[in-house]
Scaffold this active site. Structure first.
Site, PDB file in Angstrom:
ATOM      1  N   GLY A  47     -13.968 -27.019  29.574  1.00  0.00           N
ATOM      2  CA  GLY A  47     -14.519 -25.980  29.389  1.00  0.00           C
ATOM      3  C   GLY A  47     -15.925 -26.132  29.750  1.00  0.00           C
ATOM      4  O   GLY A  47     -16.754 -27.102  29.155  1.00  0.00           O
ATOM      5  N   GLY A  49     -18.260 -23.061  29.637  1.00  0.00           N
ATOM      6  CA  GLY A  49     -18.859 -21.727  29.084  1.00  0.00           C
ATOM      7  C   GLY A  49     -20.047 -22.437  28.286  1.00  0.00           C
ATOM      8  O   GLY A  49     -20.505 -23.297  28.352  1.00  0.00           O
ATOM      9  N   ALA A  51     -20.205 -22.743  25.356  1.00  0.00           N
ATOM     10  CA  ALA A  51     -19.852 -23.688  24.071  1.00  0.00           C
ATOM     11  C   ALA A  51     -19.621 -25.309  24.941  1.00  0.00           C
ATOM     12  O   ALA A  51     -20.263 -26.280  24.366  1.00  0.00           O
ATOM     13  CB  ALA A  51     -18.458 -23.338  23.346  1.00  0.00           C
ATOM     14  N   HIS A 273     -13.372  -3.466  21.665  1.00  0.00           N
ATOM     15  CA  HIS A 273     -14.669  -3.203  21.670  1.00  0.00           C
ATOM     16  C   HIS A 273     -14.953  -1.639  21.984  1.00  0.00           C
ATOM     17  O   HIS A 273     -14.151  -0.926  22.795  1.00  0.00           O
ATOM     18  CB  HIS A 273     -15.382  -4.054  22.837  1.00  0.00           C
ATOM     19  CG  HIS A 273     -16.747  -3.979  22.791  1.00  0.00           C
ATOM     20  ND1 HIS A 273     -17.567  -2.734  22.773  1.00  0.00           N
ATOM     21  CD2 HIS A 273     -17.649  -4.977  22.727  1.00  0.00           C
ATOM     22  CE1 HIS A 273     -18.820  -2.942  22.811  1.00  0.00           C
ATOM     23  NE2 HIS A 273     -19.077  -4.370  22.759  1.00  0.00           N
ATOM     24  N   ARG A 337     -17.801  -3.062  15.280  1.00  0.00           N
ATOM     25  CA  ARG A 337     -16.926  -2.681  16.402  1.00  0.00           C
ATOM     26  C   ARG A 337     -15.508  -2.039  15.857  1.00  0.00           C
ATOM     27  O   ARG A 337     -15.249  -1.175  16.665  1.00  0.00           O
ATOM     28  CB  ARG A 337     -16.778  -3.767  17.301  1.00  0.00           C
ATOM     29  CG  ARG A 337     -18.051  -4.117  18.233  1.00  0.00           C
ATOM     30  CD  ARG A 337     -17.863  -5.546  18.957  1.00  0.00           C
ATOM     31  NE  ARG A 337     -19.071  -5.838  19.441  1.00  0.00           N
ATOM     32  CZ  ARG A 337     -19.347  -6.695  20.321  1.00  0.00           C
ATOM     33  NH1 ARG A 337     -18.508  -7.659  20.362  1.00  0.00           N
ATOM     34  NH2 ARG A 337     -20.485  -6.578  20.813  1.00  0.00           N
ATOM     35  N   GLU A 432     -15.152 -19.689  21.536  1.00  0.00           N
ATOM     36  CA  GLU A 432     -14.094 -18.828  21.138  1.00  0.00           C
ATOM     37  C   GLU A 432     -12.801 -19.272  21.133  1.00  0.00           C
ATOM     38  O   GLU A 432     -11.787 -18.656  20.522  1.00  0.00           O
ATOM     39  CB  GLU A 432     -14.263 -17.554  22.281  1.00  0.00           C
ATOM     40  CG  GLU A 432     -13.519 -16.348  21.849  1.00  0.00           C
ATOM     41  CD  GLU A 432     -13.539 -15.247  23.040  1.00  0.00           C
ATOM     42  OE1 GLU A 432     -14.488 -15.142  24.019  1.00  0.00           O
ATOM     43  OE2 GLU A 432     -12.575 -14.552  23.008  1.00  0.00           O
TER      44      GLU A 432
END
Ligand SMILES: Cc1cc2nc3c(=O)[nH]c(=O)nc-3n(C[C@H](O)[C@H](O)[C@H](O)COP(=O)(O)OP(=O)(O)OC[C@H]3O[C@@H](n4cnc5c(N)ncnc54)[C@H](O)[C@@H]3O)c2cc1C
Length: 641
Positions: A47, A49, A51, A273, A337, A432
């Site tokens: 990954g 992203g 993170a 959301h 949210r 996430e």
């Protein structure tokens, strides 16, 4: 789906003592690896992203040998690039009463008292370092006239602590992490493998020791070994088919690790959301977020009376219901949210929704434009307004936006301890992909904060403690061969079904089922229906899926089929988790558990715990509970009124 209850999880490795000293204590007690030894230690990071990119760059800078993987053609295209609104940090530049303690408090409360206090406090502490790090990298945060970084407000907070770069905060932060990563690639500490998909985890002698990946261009299956593996593979909201996530987001990496023994925590906690562009038709494949930052200035309303089909401009002020401001006067349009989404659903269920099909509410900038002027509004939100106009054909400077809730984020993920280590030693999970920090509902602008806290600051310290006992020696060849054969067999199986339905058509059906039965509102009846229907659909998938092309080439249908197959298994666990948790909390709303005002009603006596699901080697499902104790924040019924 059957399950049994296993032992409680008592030790999360968080140090004891005053909460503000715990992270310092852990950092000091973590063993250090001397620079010469770091060069002998290999770490795989899956990954790129926020993170994974930040983690790989930092580990490379520390001197470890890092291999980094992603399925896109460049680390820069990770889903994090889509993040719009901002990143939270307790800098208190505004002097409006913010503090580390307040960010900690807001996050625990916002998560409906289902997150760990120690982790959340650390997150709030580290938040201030993230902004400094990003600024040093040249991330162009918005600034005020005087030169200080600007902030705006996000839901669930009464202070203004969200740092932003127009509506492109994720992109700018990712470019910062990417530059740091590229620097390490050039220095030779990080070896980058783009367009490689991890399809299994290698576990040898009980430790995570590598991954099996498929070269997505040639179809070649490769094995990569290391002393530790980090998964930073993002969220699984696409199990619902329609979501705001990038189309590629999937659960495969964490699901395969789960099948190897990593516990999966709180799979049912899904964030819906409130401000997304409403679904427009049967064949749509993607939903678009309109950033929560818009709720700083936009006012949410519906007509006061049912079935009012007048154009919004023709509805006079006294016939409008600004329902968030009416029901939640203290937080108004900036309620969290989960609350805003449910309120939108309620007014639409009453028949007061707007737009075709009645599944929409207005987000109106008329007053903000009147107060601040069109230019000021354009400066803050220009790119979001343009995006809205391109998709809907309506100009939001002239008519209110129409919005409706949509699947956006998954608070569940692989279970990790305070060190971000999963139940498989040597397997760390960040961003996430793990379950930590957000409880049952994530506050806006806190995902970027958590991903970067994990990647830049937490993991690089805690993984050292594990690696200090390495290198971990030879990896058992049998374990590697077994994982490789498993991957090859699964691909062969997918290729050989040769049925009549595309993976996409199964995914669409599964997603609709999840939305209808395990979406914004869940009931015992709906969840039981889903648990009956998912195995039937999965059986049909394995009998009737059609994967065109071959496995030895670029084959997006094959990639999709593998991911959809994992979504079936995950969906089943999500529904089971939702069924077992008979309370409502945050994003998990069980219709049977609500207070007289229709708000989520928790059951702290029976459910103040993390649900961590184990899949045993023989395929049994076992539920382990990690009790949640609150020493600092008193558990109360959340109120934003
Ligand atoms: C439209 C949108 C707007 C958002 N805006 C905000 C915001 O303003 N503020 C905020 O805090 N949060 C926001 N979020 C949430 C936030 O963007 C995400 O939670 C966060 O970016 C996730 O980062 P990550 O590094 O964990 O994962 P991702 O960015 O999703 O990265 C996952 C990485 O894993 C790789 N990967 C996955 N599986 C495999 C595999 N099997 N093999 C190899 N590689 C794999 C991918 O290639 C990718 O590199 C938003 C989300 C959306 C959808």
């Amino acid at each position: 789906m059957k399950y049994t209850e296993g032992s409680e999880i008592r030790d999360t490795k968080a140090p004891a003592g005053p909460i503000e000293e715990r992270w310092e204590k852990r950092k000091f007690s973590a063993k250090l690896v001397n620079p010469a030894n770091k060069r002998k230690l290999n770490v795989i990071v899956v990954g790129t992203g926020l993170a994974g990119g930040s983690a790989a760059a930092t580990l490379g800078e520390l001197g470890y040998n890092v291999k980094s993987f992603c399925y896109q053609d460049t680390p820069r295209r990770a889903h994090s690039i889509a993040a719009q609104g901002g990143i939270n940090a307790a800098k208190n530049y505004r002097g409006d009463g913010d503090s580390i303690y307040r960010l900690f408090y807001d996050t625990v409360k916002g998560g409906d008292f289902r997150a760990r206090e120690s982790n959340v406090y650390r997150l709030a502490q580290v938040s201030v370092n993230i902004i400094d790090q990003a600024v040093a990298q040249g991330v162009p945060f918005a600034r005020e006239y005087g030169g200080l970084l600007d902030t705006r407000s996000f839901g669930g907070a009464q202070v203004s602590r969200t740092f932003y770069a127009r509506g492109q905060t994720g992109q700018q932060l990712l470019l910062g992490a990417y530059q740091a990563l590229e620097r390490q690639i050039a220095a030779g500490t990080v070896e980058m493998h783009t367009r490689h998909e991890m399809l299994d985890l290698i576990v040898s002698d009980g430790r995570a020791r590598g991954v099996i990946v498929r070269d997505m261009v040639t179809g070649e299956i490769e094995r990569h070994l290391a002393d530790a593996v980090v998964l930073a593979t993002g969220g699984y909201g696409n199990v619902f088919f329609l979501s705001t996530n990038a189309k590629g987001c999937n659960t495969t990496a964490i699901w395969r690790a789960h099948e190897r023994g990593a516990y999966f925590a709180n799979p049912c906690y899904t964030q819906i959301h409130p401000t997304c562009i409403p679904v427009s038709g049967e064949y749509q494949s993607k939903l678009t977020l309109m950033s929560e930052s818009l709720r700083n200035d936009g006012r949410v309303w519906v007509p006061l009376r049912k079935d009012d089909d007048r154009a919004p401009g023709d509805i006079p002020e006294e016939e409008r219901d600004y329902y968030l401001e009416r029901i939640y006067p203290a937080f108004g349009n900036l309620v969290p949210r989960d609350i805003a989404s449910r309120a939108a659903k309620n007014v639409c269920d009453e028949g007061r929704g707007v737009g075709s099909g009645g599944l929409g509410v207005y987000l109106d900038f008329r007053d903000a434009i009147g107060r601040l002027g069109r230019d000021a509004v354009e400066k803050k939100y220009g790119n979001l307004f343009e995006m809205y106009e391109r998709i809907t054909g309506e100009n939001p400077y002239d008519v209110p936006m129409r919005i409706y809730p949509a699947v956006h984020y998954t608070m569940g993920g692989l279970w990790v301890d305070y060190d971000l280590q999963s139940t498989i030693p040597g397997l760390f999970v960040i961003g996430e992909a793990n379950f930590s920090d957000h409880g049952a509902n994530r506050l806006g602008a806190s995902a970027l904060m958590q991903g970067l806290a994990d990647g830049y600051f937490v993991l690089p310290t805690t993984i050292g403690d594990y690696l200090a006992n390495g290198p971990y020696g030879e990896v058992d060849e049998e374990a590697v061969a077994e994982a490789e054969i498993k991957v090859r067999t699964r691909i062969d199986r997918l290729m050989s079904v040769n049925g009549t339905r595309t993976p996409d058509s199964f995914h669409r059906e599964l997603g609709k089922l999840m939305w209808d039965y395990c979406g914004m509102e869940r009931t015992e009846e709906s969840l039981r229906k889903a648990l009956e229907r998912i195995p039937e659909l999965r059986e049909e998938f394995w009998k009737n899926v059609k994967v065109s092309g071959t496995a030895e080439e670029l084959n997006q249908v094959l990639e999709k089929a593998g991911r959809v197959a994992d979504f079936f298994d995950l969906a089943e666990l999500m529904c089971l988790d939702a069924l077992v948790r008979t309370e409502s909390c945050g994003g998990h709303f069980r219709a049977e558990s609500q207070d007289p005002d229709g708000e989520a009603l928790r059951d702290d006596e029976h459910f103040a715990h993390v649900s961590a699901w184990e899949r045993t080697p023989s395929g049994e499902t076992v539920l382990h509970k990690e009790p949640l104790e609150y020493e600092y924040v008193k558990m109360t019924q959340r109120s934003y009124k």
